[in-house]
Design a protein around this motif. Structure first.
Motif, short mmCIF file in Angstrom:
data_model
loop_
_atom_site.label_atom_id
_atom_site.label_comp_id
_atom_site.label_asym_id
_atom_site.label_seq_id
_atom_site.Cartn_x
_atom_site.Cartn_y
_atom_site.Cartn_z
N CYS A 122 -6.08 -1.58 -2.79
CA CYS A 122 -5.48 -0.31 -2.39
C CYS A 122 -6.38 0.87 -2.75
O CYS A 122 -6.50 1.83 -1.97
CB CYS A 122 -4.12 -0.13 -3.07
N SER A 123 -7.04 0.79 -3.90
CA SER A 123 -7.92 1.88 -4.32
C SER A 123 -9.15 1.97 -3.42
O SER A 123 -9.71 3.06 -3.25
CB SER A 123 -8.35 1.69 -5.77
N ARG A 177 3.03 9.90 6.95
CA ARG A 177 2.03 10.59 6.14
C ARG A 177 1.41 11.78 6.88
O ARG A 177 1.06 12.79 6.26
CB ARG A 177 0.93 9.61 5.70
N ASN A 187 -11.70 12.06 -2.00
CA ASN A 187 -11.70 10.88 -1.12
C ASN A 187 -12.74 11.00 -0.01
O ASN A 187 -13.40 10.02 0.33
CB ASN A 187 -10.30 10.69 -0.53
N ASP A 213 -6.90 6.99 -12.01
CA ASP A 213 -5.80 6.69 -11.10
C ASP A 213 -4.99 5.52 -11.61
O ASP A 213 -3.75 5.51 -11.51
CB ASP A 213 -6.34 6.37 -9.70
N PHE A 230 0.84 -1.20 0.00
CA PHE A 230 0.00 0.00 0.00
C PHE A 230 0.88 1.25 0.00
O PHE A 230 0.61 2.22 -0.74
CB PHE A 230 -0.92 0.00 1.23
N GLU A 231 1.92 1.24 0.82
CA GLU A 231 2.85 2.38 0.88
C GLU A 231 3.47 2.66 -0.49
O GLU A 231 3.53 3.81 -0.93
CB GLU A 231 3.96 2.08 1.89
N SER A 278 -6.45 8.09 3.56
CA SER A 278 -6.10 9.50 3.31
C SER A 278 -6.92 10.44 4.17
O SER A 278 -6.39 11.43 4.70
CB SER A 278 -6.28 9.84 1.83
N TYR A 328 -3.70 -3.23 -6.83
CA TYR A 328 -4.36 -1.95 -7.09
C TYR A 328 -5.82 -1.92 -6.61
O TYR A 328 -6.26 -0.92 -6.03
CB TYR A 328 -4.31 -1.61 -8.58
N TYR A 356 -7.67 3.35 0.10
CA TYR A 356 -7.03 4.66 0.11
C TYR A 356 -7.91 5.80 0.62
O TYR A 356 -7.43 6.64 1.40
CB TYR A 356 -6.49 5.01 -1.28
N ASP A 404 0.82 4.08 -2.96
CA ASP A 404 0.58 5.49 -2.66
C ASP A 404 1.75 6.34 -3.14
O ASP A 404 1.57 7.41 -3.73
CB ASP A 404 0.37 5.64 -1.16
N SER A 437 1.73 6.96 -6.86
CA SER A 437 0.80 8.02 -7.27
C SER A 437 1.40 9.39 -7.02
O SER A 437 1.24 10.32 -7.83
CB SER A 437 -0.53 7.87 -6.53
#
Length: 380
Positions: A351-352, A271, A297, A328, A179-180, A359, A348, A355, A183, A186
């Motif tokens: 994670c999407s 973060r 988000n 994305d 995941f890190e 966030s 992906y 996220y 991110d 992106s």
């Protein structure tokens, strides 16, 4: 109806933003070394604090630099380490007597230990350009050659480069590290895209170079000394505000590699630290980007809840989510392909979905809480 229009406007703004990054990515040409003889001189600045586990790998990579030894120096700044980091650096100094290596102690002046360490190094440096990286990184052998040729080809006064993660074969990474990296990809794609549309507002101090005179003329970090981090992005935004020429090295061979965070807590703290400096950005485009990404988000979470209690049509929720999901995907895939990390895309989907929660959670904490960094606690 008003909710639908609001969600639609936020999604449209987000779509436009990502498309602009895609366009910017395409505008930056791939950079290749021409094999020119070295010309510029560099002071490599590396602050460190309690990095005994990481320094050996960094120092090994520094020993492999192919640039002429008379044209660079290495300045290692100890920021109050409580382990044997200092001793490791002293051994490096003894083992490579032909290198120009200097060991300094940080001279604390502000609320930002890292900025103080960089300032301490620059004020004691001897060469024209400052190249920075972090103590948990490894650098490519031709690192300084990339900076040198970029300066000569484009007259660049600040140069940012790509950053990736050190991959260890035979070791399965925990999910939070995937995941890190997703991110981070992106962020890197957005960074390169922003450079491409001449709206650069992000860079990474792990792979950065700038003219020493600019730092000294602009008094370095004086405008944001109260913030512990941001030594890289505030310099970039400050230089751009003054009309200085900035550039990005779009070459995977120029990548500096760093380590993943050790656990999820460290990732969240990192973060929060990154998010906490957003309000101090001087770039209007940077603030616009941060607001749109956050609203997108947050909207997904709010309208998911409203759809769950039948106050918003789930068909529109899925439509807006798919718009974000697909743009994305294109942006991140460009970054992972550039870094030869296409296998990361298998993560992906989840994670999407995760996220927006991550966030919004981090953004909320950054507004009210401080964070931990290198064994120190910093207030909001």
């Amino acid at each position: 109806m008003l909710l639908l229009i609001l969600f639609g406007l936020i999604t449209a703004a987000y779509l436009g933003l990502i498309i602009s990054f895609l366009y910017g990515w395409k505008r930056i040409p791939d950079f290749q070394l021409k094999g020119l003889s070295a010309e510029n001189t560099f002071s490599i600045v590396i602050p460190y604090r309690n990095e005994a586990g990481n320094l050996p790998a960094l120092l090994r990579s520094l020993s492999g630099i192919t640039y002429p030894t008379e044209k660079f120096e290495i300045i290692l700044v100890n920021d109050g380490s409580k382990d044997n980091s200092r001793e490791i650096c002293e051994t490096f100094l003894k083992d490579f007597p032909l290198f120009n290596i200097r060991l300094l102690e940080n001279e604390r002046q502000t609320n930002s230990p890292k900025k103080d360490a960089i300032r301490t190094a620059i004020e004691n440096s001897n060469f024209d350009y400052v190249a920075t990286t972090d103590a948990d990184c490894v650098i490519p052998p031709n690192w300084l050659h990339f900076f040198d040729e970029m300066i000569r080809e484009n007259n660049s006064e600040m140069i940012a480069g790509p950053v990736g993660f050190i991959q260890k074969s035979g070791i399965k990474k925990p999910y939070f590290q995937n995941f890190e990296e997703m991110d981070f990809m992106s962020l890197q794609a957005s960074t390169i895209g922003a450079f491409g549309i001449e709206k650069a507002f992000m860079c990474n101090g792990a792979n950065l170079c700038y003219k020493k005179a600019l730092f000294l003329e602009g008094s370095g970090f004086t405008e944001n000394e109260d913030l512990a981090s941001g030594d890289d992005v505030f310099l970039l935004q400050g230089f751009r505000k003054k009309g200085k020429k900035v550039a990005f090295i779009k070459s995977a061979k120029a990548t500096v590699f760093t380590n993943y965070q050790n656990n999820l807590h460290e990732l969240v703290q990192q973060r929060i630290r990154w998010a906490a400096k957003t309000s101090a950005y001087t770039s209007v485009f940077a603030k616009f980007t941060g607001v749109i990404v956050f609203l997108m988000n947050l909207s997904l979470l709010i309208f998911t809840f409203l759809a769950f209690i039948d106050l918003f049509p789930y068909q529109y929720l899925m439509l807006f989510f798919l718009v974000k999901f697909n743009v994305d995907f294109i942006l991140i895939f460009m970054a992972v392909k550039f870094m030869n990390r296409e296998s990361l895309m298998r993560h992906y989907l989840w994670c999407s979905i995760a996220y927006p929660f991550f966030s919004v959670y981090v953004a909320g904490l950054s507004l009210f809480k401080g964070y931990e960094w290198k064994g120190r606690r910093f207030k909001r």
